[in-house]
Design an enzyme around this catalytic site. Sequence first.
Site, mmCIF file in Angstrom:
data_model
loop_
_atom_site.group_PDB
_atom_site.id
_atom_site.type_symbol
_atom_site.label_atom_id
_atom_site.label_comp_id
_atom_site.label_asym_id
_atom_site.label_seq_id
_atom_site.Cartn_x
_atom_site.Cartn_y
_atom_site.Cartn_z
ATOM 1 N N VAL A 91 5.771 -0.314 7.768
ATOM 2 C CA VAL A 91 4.839 0.612 6.989
ATOM 3 C C VAL A 91 5.885 1.319 6.015
ATOM 4 O O VAL A 91 6.843 1.966 6.727
ATOM 5 C CB VAL A 91 4.323 1.650 7.713
ATOM 6 C CG1 VAL A 91 3.098 2.377 7.080
ATOM 7 C CG2 VAL A 91 3.623 0.691 9.071
ATOM 8 N N ILE A 92 5.778 1.136 4.636
ATOM 9 C CA ILE A 92 6.703 1.881 3.850
ATOM 10 C C ILE A 92 5.813 2.845 2.972
ATOM 11 O O ILE A 92 4.927 2.494 2.602
ATOM 12 C CB ILE A 92 7.190 0.721 2.721
ATOM 13 C CG1 ILE A 92 8.025 -0.134 3.705
ATOM 14 C CG2 ILE A 92 8.203 1.281 1.955
ATOM 15 C CD1 ILE A 92 8.726 -1.457 2.777
ATOM 16 N N ASP A 95 2.496 6.163 -2.330
ATOM 17 C CA ASP A 95 2.369 7.714 -3.020
ATOM 18 C C ASP A 95 1.355 8.560 -2.356
ATOM 19 O O ASP A 95 1.253 9.741 -2.872
ATOM 20 C CB ASP A 95 1.964 7.305 -4.387
ATOM 21 C CG ASP A 95 2.968 6.441 -5.148
ATOM 22 O OD1 ASP A 95 2.512 5.772 -6.009
ATOM 23 O OD2 ASP A 95 4.069 6.509 -5.146
ATOM 24 N N HIS A 98 -1.500 7.734 3.278
ATOM 25 C CA HIS A 98 -1.951 6.502 3.827
ATOM 26 C C HIS A 98 -0.988 6.165 4.855
ATOM 27 O O HIS A 98 -1.411 5.713 6.197
ATOM 28 C CB HIS A 98 -2.393 5.401 2.940
ATOM 29 C CG HIS A 98 -3.198 4.062 3.520
ATOM 30 N ND1 HIS A 98 -2.825 2.762 3.282
ATOM 31 C CD2 HIS A 98 -4.285 4.324 4.162
ATOM 32 C CE1 HIS A 98 -3.869 2.104 3.932
ATOM 33 N NE2 HIS A 98 -4.564 2.763 4.652
HETATM 34 N N1 LIG Z 1 0.585 0.170 3.397
HETATM 35 C C1 LIG Z 1 1.018 -0.773 4.333
HETATM 36 C C2 LIG Z 1 0.009 -1.394 5.203
HETATM 37 N N2 LIG Z 1 -1.550 -1.018 4.808
HETATM 38 C C3 LIG Z 1 -2.547 -2.094 5.303
HETATM 39 C C4 LIG Z 1 -3.159 -1.550 6.624
HETATM 40 O O1 LIG Z 1 -2.012 -1.771 7.746
HETATM 41 C C5 LIG Z 1 -4.385 -2.142 7.027
HETATM 42 O O2 LIG Z 1 -4.435 -3.715 7.005
HETATM 43 C C6 LIG Z 1 -5.505 -1.545 5.952
HETATM 44 O O3 LIG Z 1 -5.681 -0.251 5.871
HETATM 45 C C7 LIG Z 1 -6.750 -2.424 6.314
HETATM 46 O O4 LIG Z 1 -7.120 -1.836 7.647
HETATM 47 N N3 LIG Z 1 0.235 -2.071 6.263
HETATM 48 C C8 LIG Z 1 1.426 -2.078 6.761
HETATM 49 O O5 LIG Z 1 1.561 -2.921 7.717
HETATM 50 N N4 LIG Z 1 2.359 -1.848 5.910
HETATM 51 C C9 LIG Z 1 2.139 -1.136 5.019
HETATM 52 O O6 LIG Z 1 3.368 -0.714 4.129
HETATM 53 C C1 LIG Z 2 1.694 2.635 4.154
HETATM 54 C C2 LIG Z 2 0.771 2.503 2.868
HETATM 55 O O1 LIG Z 2 -0.509 2.036 2.811
HETATM 56 C C3 LIG Z 2 1.449 2.439 1.279
HETATM 57 O O2 LIG Z 2 2.497 1.454 1.151
HETATM 58 C C4 LIG Z 2 0.129 2.200 0.305
HETATM 59 O O3 LIG Z 2 0.720 2.735 -0.756
HETATM 60 P P1 LIG Z 2 -0.036 3.857 -1.601
HETATM 61 O O4 LIG Z 2 0.037 5.221 -0.357
HETATM 62 O O5 LIG Z 2 0.760 4.393 -2.902
HETATM 63 O O6 LIG Z 2 -1.413 3.659 -1.776
#
Ligand SMILES: Nc1c(NC[C@H](O)[C@H](O)[C@H](O)CO)[nH]c(=O)[nH]c1=O
Ligand SMILES: CC(=O)[C@@H](O)COP(=O)(O)O
Length: 163
Positions: A91-92, A95, A98
């Site tokens: 998970v990175i 902005d 989330h």
């Molecule tokens: N932004 C990242 C996500 N976003 C997706 C969520 O994990 C999930 O699949 C979505 O919200 C639908 O339920 N996932 C990661 O593993 N890493 C990210 O950086």
């Molecule tokens: C961790 C996330 O869901 C993120 O990478 C999504 O990017 P943003 O926060 O700019 O919508």
Amino acid sequence: MATQLKNLSDFSHTTVPNGGAFKFAIAVAEWNAEITGSLYNGALETLLKHGVSADNILSVAVPGSFELTAAAEILLQKHKDLDGVICLGCVIQGDTKHFDFICDAVANGITQVGIKHAKPVIFGVLTTNDQQQAIDRAGGKHGNKGDEAAITALKMAELAATV
Ligand SMILES: Nc1c(NC[C@H](O)[C@H](O)[C@H](O)CO)[nH]c(=O)[nH]c1=O
Ligand SMILES: CC(=O)[C@@H](O)COP(=O)(O)O
């Protein structure tokens, strides 16, 4: 100790149990697939190195780290002979907030699944500020968190089997 002060793949200082009697699942998030692929390779290779049979490693992919909790629950419900589940993701920070919601959800979620089933569910999820930090922890200068997750699974499975 911060990761930058240690190597996630160095376990020379500790004893790692033989995994010949254990069966594990590995759940891998597809988000940031280049990173999570490296985590998976590290975890798989570490399990095999420590005696786990390839036939006793069940691998599944999920869309993102948020889905790792559901994957762990489904796996432990449907496969009663599992000795643990290794959850891998990256998970990175983006902005928005989330990032915070995903990280909190998966950390708390898999904790509860492990407690519910009295089996190790390992948090092999990178939660980084940027891509470089993730690269550094997925086979880069700080080692591979997938290795660490596999070693943790072996140790916890041994504990559960012998305590
Ligand atoms: N932004 C990242 C996500 N976003 C997706 C969520 O994990 C999930 O699949 C979505 O919200 C639908 O339920 N996932 C990661 O593993 N890493 C990210 O950086
Ligand atoms: C961790 C996330 O869901 C993120 O990478 C999504 O990017 P943003 O926060 O700019 O919508």
